[in-house]
Design an enzyme around this catalytic site. Sequence first.
Site, PDB file in Angstrom:
ATOM      1  N   SER A 280       9.797   0.191   2.741  1.00  0.00           N
ATOM      2  CA  SER A 280       8.635   1.141   1.550  1.00  0.00           C
ATOM      3  C   SER A 280       7.456   1.535   2.719  1.00  0.00           C
ATOM      4  CB  SER A 280       8.361   0.017   0.711  1.00  0.00           C
ATOM      5  OG  SER A 280       7.015   0.880   0.054  1.00  0.00           O
TER       6      SER A 280
ATOM      7  N   GLU B  71       4.708   1.523   1.426  1.00  0.00           N
ATOM      8  CA  GLU B  71       3.704   0.687   1.171  1.00  0.00           C
ATOM      9  C   GLU B  71       3.461  -0.200   2.272  1.00  0.00           C
ATOM     10  OE1 GLU B  71       1.538   0.377  -1.506  1.00  0.00           O
ATOM     11  OE2 GLU B  71       2.474   2.106  -2.581  1.00  0.00           O
TER      12      GLU B  71
ATOM     13  N   TYR C  56       2.870  -6.388  -2.640  1.00  0.00           N
ATOM     14  CA  TYR C  56       4.318  -5.752  -2.479  1.00  0.00           C
ATOM     15  C   TYR C  56       4.415  -5.331  -1.168  1.00  0.00           C
ATOM     16  CZ  TYR C  56       7.798  -1.986  -2.949  1.00  0.00           C
ATOM     17  OH  TYR C  56       9.022  -1.409  -2.528  1.00  0.00           O
TER      18      TYR C  56
END
Length: 331
Positions: A128, A130, A154
């Site tokens: 990801s 992120e 996350y």
Amino acid sequence: MKKKALITGISGQDGSYLAELLLEKDYEVYGFIRRHSLASTQETRVDHLVSKGLVKTDYADLLDNSSINRLMGLIRPDEIYNLAAQSHVRVSFDVPQFTLQTNMIGTLNMLEAYRFCCPEAKFYQASSSEMFGNEIDEDGFQRETTQMKPVSPYGCSKLAAHCIVRNYRNSYNLFASNGILFNHESPRRGENFVTAKIAKAVAAIHLGLQEDLVLGNLESYRDWGHSKDYVKAMHAILQHHEPEDFVISSMQTHSVRDFCEEAFGFVDLDYKDFVKSDPKFYRPEELKKLKGDSSRARKTLNWEPEFDFKGLVADMVSYWINELSVDNNQN
């Protein structure tokens, strides 16, 4: 003989589109389903495939080694797509331990089953954007070589999984690749994600079913693409001649405010008349801007997205207008 593909998280947005793509390519498709109490809704996104016998699903959980090992041994897939995760960034602050266990230990469990049951297969890990956090290169982009300093449980969980995939690739000579996907949305996006929340609210307001929309940080910038395009990249990554990690992105960035403006504009409304911001929806630590450089994937994999930002928003709002119109007419 047909290739066999196993998709964890097949009932999610990406899993369902990927299943459709692989069926078009004449694969046998298998999926892991995580059981929950509403059995009637847990396969909603793939019901049209499962009911026709086009996809075979079984209950499994990334934290349950017995189910993973048993099914991996039975299926012996040629390609494994590990898409299952606790995927909501804001929720990861509420359930950090569960997020880390599912996303990191779950990936480790999948890798262990993979290397013992079918080490000749190819493995795709859903990494990801992120993972980058607020790190960004001087030219304003994030790419494969950008430092990764996540700002959420996350993001941390995904970075740990990303690293263990690379470790297993190098340690055990496995074809294991990471796709570092930036934000991607679609009509199948869960309603607790901001893009789906906006699209559904716009449709409801347009139909006279809702009065306003309350969001968090409107100045959060993201690189948004369409899930249909990004699952094509997942498949292309595993068709590459060697295992590598690739950034997949639209190479453009828009704010939540921009998304609101585009979505409300699609139905000839001004977002300023309806959208409110409430700090209670802010993250404990905000990620300010994401903008991915996917030029390497575009050149190496010959991948190019078909949807632009405007087309993505239109697709999502149109879907919700149709869904809510049908529901409203039935009531």
